[in-house]
Write a protein that holds these residues in place. Structure first.
Motif, PDB file in Angstrom:
ATOM      1  N   PHE A  52      30.701  45.457  41.855  1.00 42.95           N
ATOM      2  CA  PHE A  52      30.328  44.898  40.559  1.00 42.95           C
ATOM      3  C   PHE A  52      30.172  45.999  39.529  1.00 42.95           C
ATOM      4  O   PHE A  52      29.765  47.101  39.854  1.00 42.95           O
ATOM      5  CB  PHE A  52      28.978  44.174  40.664  1.00 42.95           C
ATOM      6  N   ASP A  53      30.441  45.675  38.268  1.00 40.33           N
ATOM      7  CA  ASP A  53      30.128  46.573  37.161  1.00 40.33           C
ATOM      8  C   ASP A  53      28.615  46.498  36.965  1.00 40.33           C
ATOM      9  O   ASP A  53      28.078  45.410  36.732  1.00 40.33           O
ATOM     10  CB  ASP A  53      30.859  46.111  35.900  1.00 40.33           C
ATOM     11  N   THR A  56      27.541  44.902  33.367  1.00 37.61           N
ATOM     12  CA  THR A  56      27.871  43.519  33.013  1.00 37.61           C
ATOM     13  C   THR A  56      27.725  42.535  34.168  1.00 37.61           C
ATOM     14  O   THR A  56      27.654  41.335  33.946  1.00 37.61           O
ATOM     15  CB  THR A  56      29.320  43.426  32.511  1.00 37.61           C
ATOM     16  N   GLY A  57      27.721  43.023  35.413  1.00 36.30           N
ATOM     17  CA  GLY A  57      27.681  42.142  36.573  1.00 36.30           C
ATOM     18  C   GLY A  57      29.042  41.565  36.912  1.00 36.30           C
ATOM     19  O   GLY A  57      29.192  40.796  37.848  1.00 36.30           O
ATOM     20  N   ARG A  58      30.054  41.960  36.164  1.00 32.26           N
ATOM     21  CA  ARG A  58      31.404  41.464  36.398  1.00 32.26           C
ATOM     22  C   ARG A  58      31.961  42.008  37.714  1.00 32.26           C
ATOM     23  O   ARG A  58      31.730  43.160  38.070  1.00 32.26           O
ATOM     24  CB  ARG A  58      32.295  41.907  35.242  1.00 32.26           C
ATOM     25  N   ILE A  59      32.705  41.179  38.450  1.00 33.55           N
ATOM     26  CA  ILE A  59      33.319  41.616  39.704  1.00 33.55           C
ATOM     27  C   ILE A  59      34.483  42.540  39.371  1.00 33.55           C
ATOM     28  O   ILE A  59      35.418  42.153  38.676  1.00 33.55           O
ATOM     29  CB  ILE A  59      33.800  40.423  40.540  1.00 33.55           C
ATOM     30  N   GLU A  60      34.403  43.770  39.859  1.00 29.93           N
ATOM     31  CA  GLU A  60      35.457  44.761  39.611  1.00 29.93           C
ATOM     32  C   GLU A  60      36.519  44.745  40.712  1.00 29.93           C
ATOM     33  O   GLU A  60      37.701  44.891  40.435  1.00 29.93           O
ATOM     34  CB  GLU A  60      34.845  46.158  39.527  1.00 29.93           C
ATOM     35  N   GLU A  61      36.068  44.592  41.969  1.00 31.61           N
ATOM     36  CA  GLU A  61      37.008  44.686  43.085  1.00 31.61           C
ATOM     37  C   GLU A  61      36.468  43.907  44.279  1.00 31.61           C
ATOM     38  O   GLU A  61      35.271  43.908  44.542  1.00 31.61           O
ATOM     39  CB  GLU A  61      37.197  46.157  43.467  1.00 31.61           C
ATOM     40  N   GLY A  71      39.089  42.315  40.697  1.00 30.44           N
ATOM     41  CA  GLY A  71      38.229  41.163  40.473  1.00 30.44           C
ATOM     42  C   GLY A  71      38.854  40.063  39.642  1.00 30.44           C
ATOM     43  O   GLY A  71      38.557  38.889  39.841  1.00 30.44           O
ATOM     44  N   GLU A  72      39.748  40.421  38.719  1.00 30.52           N
ATOM     45  CA  GLU A  72      40.356  39.392  37.865  1.00 30.52           C
ATOM     46  C   GLU A  72      41.295  38.455  38.630  1.00 30.52           C
ATOM     47  O   GLU A  72      41.700  37.426  38.106  1.00 30.52           O
ATOM     48  CB  GLU A  72      41.079  40.004  36.659  1.00 30.52           C
TER      49      GLU A  72
END
Length: 87
Positions: A52-53, A56-61, A71-72
């Motif tokens: 996670f980043d 931001t909590g965004r999934i990176e990988e 993650g995208e």
């Protein structure tokens, strides 16, 4: 809140307990150890880790037993598998 209903203007309360409850919580699905499938149904191992980043909590990988996915590419996680886009 009161509402007038019908030709006789019957008053009906709508601020009952059920009207004020929060929406139900979706079921929990464990990502680590989940089977990984592509959108076309090809198996891609199981989830070992998710990066996670921190800001931001965004999934990176998504790290799996057969490689990594950005993650995208994540489509979703359900009872049966974590699903990623082919690409």
């Amino acid at each position: 809140m009161l509402h007038a209903v019908g030709p006789d203007a019957v008053l009906v309360r709508s601020d009952t307990v059920l009207d004020t409850l929060p929406p139900p919580v979706p079921p929990h699905h464990e990502a680590l150890g989940a089977r990984v499938l592509t959108e076309s149904g090809d198996e891609r191992g199981t989830v070992r880790d998710i990066a996670f980043d921190p800001a931001t909590g965004r999934i990176e990988e998504i790290r799996t037993t057969s490689g990594e996915f950005p993650g995208e590419l994540l489509i979703g996680l359900g009872d049966y598998a974590l699903v990623v886009r082919t690409g």
